[in-house]
Design an enzyme around this catalytic site. Structure first.
Site, PDB file in Angstrom:
ATOM      1  N   ASP A   1      76.807  74.947  42.357  1.00 27.97           N
ATOM      2  CA  ASP A   1      77.615  73.828  42.418  1.00 27.97           C
ATOM      3  C   ASP A   1      76.936  72.523  41.807  1.00 27.97           C
ATOM      4  O   ASP A   1      75.828  72.691  41.085  1.00 27.97           O
ATOM      5  CB  ASP A   1      77.720  73.348  44.031  1.00 27.97           C
ATOM      6  CG  ASP A   1      78.348  74.477  44.716  1.00 27.97           C
ATOM      7  OD1 ASP A   1      79.304  75.037  44.280  1.00 27.97           O
ATOM      8  OD2 ASP A   1      78.290  74.443  46.005  1.00 27.97           O
TER       9      ASP A   1
ATOM     10  N   TYR B   1      67.931  82.610  46.810  1.00 22.47           N
ATOM     11  CA  TYR B   1      67.935  81.095  46.810  1.00 22.47           C
ATOM     12  C   TYR B   1      66.819  80.175  47.345  1.00 22.47           C
ATOM     13  O   TYR B   1      66.494  80.853  48.469  1.00 22.47           O
ATOM     14  CB  TYR B   1      69.323  80.541  47.338  1.00 22.47           C
ATOM     15  CG  TYR B   1      70.607  80.480  46.455  1.00 22.47           C
ATOM     16  CD1 TYR B   1      71.019  79.358  45.474  1.00 22.47           C
ATOM     17  CD2 TYR B   1      71.226  81.461  46.213  1.00 22.47           C
ATOM     18  CE1 TYR B   1      71.985  79.435  44.424  1.00 22.47           C
ATOM     19  CE2 TYR B   1      72.424  81.592  45.451  1.00 22.47           C
ATOM     20  CZ  TYR B   1      72.645  80.440  44.513  1.00 22.47           C
ATOM     21  OH  TYR B   1      73.712  80.527  43.617  1.00 22.47           O
TER      22      TYR B   1
END
Length: 304
Positions: A59, A128
């Site tokens: 994002d 992540y």
């Protein structure tokens, strides 16, 4: 036609995410524009679109220290990058991309992809990491673009109790934005918080005056690591935001458990700020399992 694997990294602070968007600076758009330039292909060439497929679409504001993409390109077009370089065509392309790309994108390696490789669907798992500086730690100003400052003292033990609830196959509908026709069911393999020990960059075994023991940049930071087969949109940032609310005492563990038990998207479990999040690693199976993995992962998952 050759399929290339491209391993890369980027600082997401200056991009509106990975995916190409009209009139906006994105990672995909920037790299594809560079490919058209170095391979001398017009941007509107329908026969040679030069489109990247990526392991995970990040994002706006999210970073990647190790992202993976693939590119299908015809052999004659690929040969255009050789020039007078006495290297492989992959090395030639990597060098030319490095010469024209901005400094917030780094190409680690370009290689010929094995048969059956798909950067997105062949992946086994993604890792992540989200970095936080709470009231108990101080953020080095050089890390301000990849660490979120939180003006609260966070209880790491409670946050780890929340994180442990996410491990396994679950519907993360409370923490993700579903794609039309898709699913928010994902399998989390590990998820945990840890505080980076305050330690010098110089190894302890060296005999050195304390004044020269350069401190590690990440000393004292709270770090959330999560590994899953795939992630739904905003899933990691929403999980981090909810863990931070639990760790600060603003929400309870029962609240978090209720969100896991009954997937329902609403404001209190929305995503935290993006700058602390980095895609750190993408793992793939052995070459002879790439095609079968890609075929299996395309199926829409359901809970038992």
């Amino acid at each position: 036609m050759t399929r290339l694997r491209i391993d890369l990294a980027y600082d997401g602070g200056g991009f509106f995410g990975w995916a190409r968007q009209p009139e906006l600076r994105t990672v995909q758009g920037t790299i594809e524009d560079a490919l058209h330039k170095v391979l001398r292909v017009p941007a509107d060439d329908a026969d040679e679109p030069l489109r990247l497929t990526v392991a995970g679409r990040t994002d706006t504001g999210v970073h990647a220290s190790h992202q993976v993409a693939h590119l299908d390109v015809s052999d004659d077009v690929l040969a255009r990058c050789m020039g007078h370089m006495n290297v492989s065509v992959c090395e030639a392309l990597a060098r030319r991309l490095k010469a024209v790309l901005p400094t917030d994108i780094v190409i680690h390696r370009v290689s010929v992809a094995p048969d059956g490789f798909d950067a997105r669907f062949s992946a086994l798992e993604r890792t992540y990491v989200y970095r936080v500086a709470d009231r108990s730690s101080e953020v080095d100003p050089r890390l301000r673009g990849c660490v979120l400052r939180v003006d609260e003292a966070l209880d790491i033990d409670v946050m780890n109790q929340a994180a442990a609830m996410t491990i396994g196959l679950h519907d993360f509908g409370s923490f993700a934005t579903p794609n039309p026709g898709g699913t928010t069911i994902r399998e989390v393999k590990t998820a945990y918080w840890r505080r980076i020990p305050a330690a010098p960059l110089v190894p302890d075994g060296l005999s050195m005056d304390e004044a020269y023991r350069t401190p590690s940049l990440e000393s004292g930071l709270l770090v959330f690591t999560i590994v899953a087969d795939a992630f739904a949109r905003n899933m990691v940032r929403s999980l981090v935001g909810s863990c931070v609310k639990v760790g600060s005492g603003r929400k309870s563990l029962d609240w978090f458990a209720g969100k896991m038990a009954k997937p329902a998207r609403e404001g209190s479990s929305g995503p935290i700020a993006p700058q602390g999040l980095t895609l750190e690693h993408v793992a793939y199976p052995a070459d002879d399992q790439l095609a079968s993995r890609a075929e299996a992962i395309r199926a829409v998952r359901t809970l038992p």
